[in-house]
Design a protein around this motif. Structure first.
Motif, PDB file in Angstrom:
ATOM      1  N   VAL A  18      16.955  18.733 -27.447  1.00  0.00           N
ATOM      2  CA  VAL A  18      16.967  17.932 -26.230  1.00  0.00           C
ATOM      3  C   VAL A  18      18.413  17.663 -25.828  1.00  0.00           C
ATOM      4  CG1 VAL A  18      16.232  15.760 -25.152  1.00  0.00           C
ATOM      5  CG2 VAL A  18      14.814  16.810 -26.931  1.00  0.00           C
ATOM      6  N   LEU A  19      18.725  17.970 -24.580  1.00  0.00           N
ATOM      7  CA  LEU A  19      20.035  17.650 -24.027  1.00  0.00           C
ATOM      8  C   LEU A  19      19.913  16.352 -23.244  1.00  0.00           C
ATOM      9  CD1 LEU A  19      22.976  18.164 -23.213  1.00  0.00           C
ATOM     10  CD2 LEU A  19      22.107  19.587 -21.329  1.00  0.00           C
ATOM     11  N   ILE A  20      20.622  15.329 -23.688  1.00  0.00           N
ATOM     12  CA  ILE A  20      20.675  14.048 -22.981  1.00  0.00           C
ATOM     13  C   ILE A  20      21.957  14.078 -22.155  1.00  0.00           C
ATOM     14  CG2 ILE A  20      20.764  11.547 -23.225  1.00  0.00           C
ATOM     15  CD1 ILE A  20      19.429  12.011 -26.033  1.00  0.00           C
ATOM     16  N   HIS A  21      21.808  13.947 -20.831  1.00  0.00           N
ATOM     17  CA  HIS A  21      22.958  14.156 -19.954  1.00  0.00           C
ATOM     18  C   HIS A  21      22.845  13.315 -18.685  1.00  0.00           C
ATOM     19  CE1 HIS A  21      20.931  16.608 -16.791  1.00  0.00           C
ATOM     20  NE2 HIS A  21      20.033  16.685 -17.762  1.00  0.00           N
ATOM     21  N   ALA A  22      23.900  13.405 -17.876  1.00  0.00           N
ATOM     22  CA  ALA A  22      23.905  12.799 -16.543  1.00  0.00           C
ATOM     23  C   ALA A  22      24.584  13.785 -15.601  1.00  0.00           C
ATOM     24  CB  ALA A  22      24.660  11.477 -16.546  1.00  0.00           C
ATOM     25  N   ASN A  23      24.007  13.964 -14.429  1.00  0.00           N
ATOM     26  CA  ASN A  23      24.552  14.935 -13.478  1.00  0.00           C
ATOM     27  C   ASN A  23      25.929  14.549 -12.946  1.00  0.00           C
ATOM     28  OD1 ASN A  23      22.403  16.723 -13.669  1.00  0.00           O
ATOM     29  ND2 ASN A  23      21.212  15.586 -12.181  1.00  0.00           N
ATOM     30  N   TRP A  24      26.294  13.272 -13.008  1.00  0.00           N
ATOM     31  CA  TRP A  24      27.589  12.816 -12.510  1.00  0.00           C
ATOM     32  C   TRP A  24      28.705  13.005 -13.537  1.00  0.00           C
ATOM     33  CZ3 TRP A  24      29.093   9.250 -15.956  1.00  0.00           C
ATOM     34  CH2 TRP A  24      28.120   8.478 -16.577  1.00  0.00           C
ATOM     35  N   ASP A  25      28.358  13.352 -14.776  1.00  0.00           N
ATOM     36  CA  ASP A  25      29.335  13.491 -15.853  1.00  0.00           C
ATOM     37  C   ASP A  25      29.783  14.949 -15.974  1.00  0.00           C
ATOM     38  OD1 ASP A  25      30.713  12.557 -18.336  1.00  0.00           O
ATOM     39  OD2 ASP A  25      29.272  13.926 -19.278  1.00  0.00           O
ATOM     40  N   THR A  26      31.080  15.191 -15.841  1.00  0.00           N
ATOM     41  CA  THR A  26      31.627  16.551 -15.866  1.00  0.00           C
ATOM     42  C   THR A  26      31.313  17.276 -17.170  1.00  0.00           C
ATOM     43  OG1 THR A  26      33.441  15.798 -14.469  1.00  0.00           O
ATOM     44  CG2 THR A  26      33.719  17.912 -15.535  1.00  0.00           C
ATOM     45  N   THR A  27      31.512  16.625 -18.287  1.00  0.00           N
ATOM     46  CA  THR A  27      31.236  17.261 -19.581  1.00  0.00           C
ATOM     47  C   THR A  27      29.760  17.605 -19.708  1.00  0.00           C
ATOM     48  OG1 THR A  27      33.057  16.007 -20.561  1.00  0.00           O
ATOM     49  CG2 THR A  27      31.516  17.037 -22.084  1.00  0.00           C
ATOM     50  N   SER A  28      28.899  16.719 -19.234  1.00  0.00           N
ATOM     51  CA  SER A  28      27.452  16.993 -19.258  1.00  0.00           C
ATOM     52  C   SER A  28      27.122  18.255 -18.465  1.00  0.00           C
ATOM     53  CB  SER A  28      26.667  15.825 -18.667  1.00  0.00           C
ATOM     54  OG  SER A  28      26.672  14.713 -19.519  1.00  0.00           O
ATOM     55  N   CYS A  29      27.770  18.422 -17.323  1.00  0.00           N
ATOM     56  CA  CYS A  29      27.516  19.599 -16.471  1.00  0.00           C
ATOM     57  C   CYS A  29      27.917  20.888 -17.179  1.00  0.00           C
ATOM     58  CB  CYS A  29      28.243  19.464 -15.143  1.00  0.00           C
ATOM     59  SG  CYS A  29      27.576  18.148 -14.108  1.00  0.00           S
ATOM     60  N   VAL A  30      29.056  20.867 -17.876  1.00  0.00           N
ATOM     61  CA  VAL A  30      29.510  22.049 -18.614  1.00  0.00           C
ATOM     62  C   VAL A  30      28.533  22.361 -19.754  1.00  0.00           C
ATOM     63  CG1 VAL A  30      31.353  23.009 -20.066  1.00  0.00           C
ATOM     64  CG2 VAL A  30      31.933  21.686 -18.016  1.00  0.00           C
ATOM     65  N   VAL A  31      28.173  21.345 -20.519  1.00  0.00           N
ATOM     66  CA  VAL A  31      27.248  21.547 -21.640  1.00  0.00           C
ATOM     67  C   VAL A  31      25.883  21.988 -21.123  1.00  0.00           C
ATOM     68  CG1 VAL A  31      26.047  20.408 -23.557  1.00  0.00           C
ATOM     69  CG2 VAL A  31      28.478  19.972 -23.180  1.00  0.00           C
ATOM     70  N   ASP A  87      17.684  13.587 -18.228  1.00  0.00           N
ATOM     71  CA  ASP A  87      18.706  13.013 -17.351  1.00  0.00           C
ATOM     72  C   ASP A  87      18.614  11.495 -17.462  1.00  0.00           C
ATOM     73  OD1 ASP A  87      20.288  12.049 -15.274  1.00  0.00           O
ATOM     74  OD2 ASP A  87      19.610  13.556 -13.841  1.00  0.00           O
ATOM     75  N   ILE A  88      19.671  10.856 -17.934  1.00  0.00           N
ATOM     76  CA  ILE A  88      19.618   9.407 -18.171  1.00  0.00           C
ATOM     77  C   ILE A  88      19.399   8.607 -16.892  1.00  0.00           C
ATOM     78  CG2 ILE A  88      20.972   9.536 -20.281  1.00  0.00           C
ATOM     79  CD1 ILE A  88      23.344   8.408 -18.685  1.00  0.00           C
ATOM     80  N   GLU A  89      19.700   9.192 -15.740  1.00  0.00           N
ATOM     81  CA  GLU A  89      19.495   8.496 -14.468  1.00  0.00           C
ATOM     82  C   GLU A  89      18.008   8.404 -14.107  1.00  0.00           C
ATOM     83  OE1 GLU A  89      21.895   6.997 -12.601  1.00  0.00           O
ATOM     84  OE2 GLU A  89      23.239   7.497 -14.241  1.00  0.00           O
ATOM     85  N   LYS A  90      17.182   9.241 -14.720  1.00  0.00           N
ATOM     86  CA  LYS A  90      15.755   9.276 -14.389  1.00  0.00           C
ATOM     87  C   LYS A  90      14.875   8.577 -15.423  1.00  0.00           C
ATOM     88  CE  LYS A  90      16.314  13.459 -11.740  1.00  0.00           C
ATOM     89  NZ  LYS A  90      16.056  14.878 -11.635  1.00  0.00           N
ATOM     90  N   VAL A  91      15.489   8.021 -16.463  1.00  0.00           N
ATOM     91  CA  VAL A  91      14.747   7.363 -17.537  1.00  0.00           C
ATOM     92  C   VAL A  91      14.741   5.860 -17.294  1.00  0.00           C
ATOM     93  CG1 VAL A  91      14.637   6.966 -20.018  1.00  0.00           C
ATOM     94  CG2 VAL A  91      15.390   9.165 -19.153  1.00  0.00           C
ATOM     95  N   LYS A  92      13.613   5.247 -17.470  1.00  0.00           N
ATOM     96  CA  LYS A  92      13.479   3.804 -17.267  1.00  0.00           C
ATOM     97  C   LYS A  92      13.199   3.104 -18.601  1.00  0.00           C
ATOM     98  CE  LYS A  92      12.977   4.092 -12.632  1.00  0.00           C
ATOM     99  NZ  LYS A  92      14.153   4.382 -11.956  1.00  0.00           N
ATOM    100  N   TYR A 134      18.965   3.443 -22.473  1.00  0.00           N
ATOM    101  CA  TYR A 134      20.273   3.004 -22.949  1.00  0.00           C
ATOM    102  C   TYR A 134      20.881   4.064 -23.869  1.00  0.00           C
ATOM    103  CZ  TYR A 134      23.988   0.308 -25.027  1.00  0.00           C
ATOM    104  OH  TYR A 134      25.215  -0.118 -25.449  1.00  0.00           O
ATOM    105  N   PHE A 135      21.916   4.729 -23.386  1.00  0.00           N
ATOM    106  CA  PHE A 135      22.617   5.747 -24.165  1.00  0.00           C
ATOM    107  C   PHE A 135      24.092   5.400 -24.169  1.00  0.00           C
ATOM    108  CE2 PHE A 135      18.927   7.767 -22.245  1.00  0.00           C
ATOM    109  CZ  PHE A 135      18.294   8.272 -23.359  1.00  0.00           C
TER     110      PHE A 135
END
Length: 93
Positions: A8-21, A42-47, A52-53
């Protein structure tokens, strides 16, 4: 695909490193999708509490829903493949 073996990749679309990974993750998924289940969170879509990451991106390796390894931060394709081989596919390196 083996649903007992998952990454599982835990990421955020606004984070540059997340986009590369994320792009590396997508590349590796094409090669390993018959052996391992690939998921993105995507941490922005989790409620709720699960939202909390502390550190992203994170790669969580799981066997039968139990975490066996976690990688935080940037990773190369070679190291991602090595980690998949070691932690999920039990290949000797």
């Amino acid at each position: 695909m083996d649903k007992n073996k998952e990454i599982v990749l835990i990421h955020a679309n606004w984070d540059t490193t997340s986009c590369v990974v994320s792009s590396i993750f997508d590349e590796v998924e094409k090669e390993y999708n018959k052996e391992v289940c690939f998921q993105k969170l995507d941490i922005e879509k989790v409620k709720g509490e699960k939202a909390y990451f502390q550190m992203i991106p994170a790669l969580v390796y799981k066997i039968k829903d139990k975490e066996v390894f976690r990688h935080i931060g940037m990773i190369s394709k070679e190291n991602l493949v090595r980690q998949l081989d070691i932690y999920l596919l039990n290949k000797k390196i």
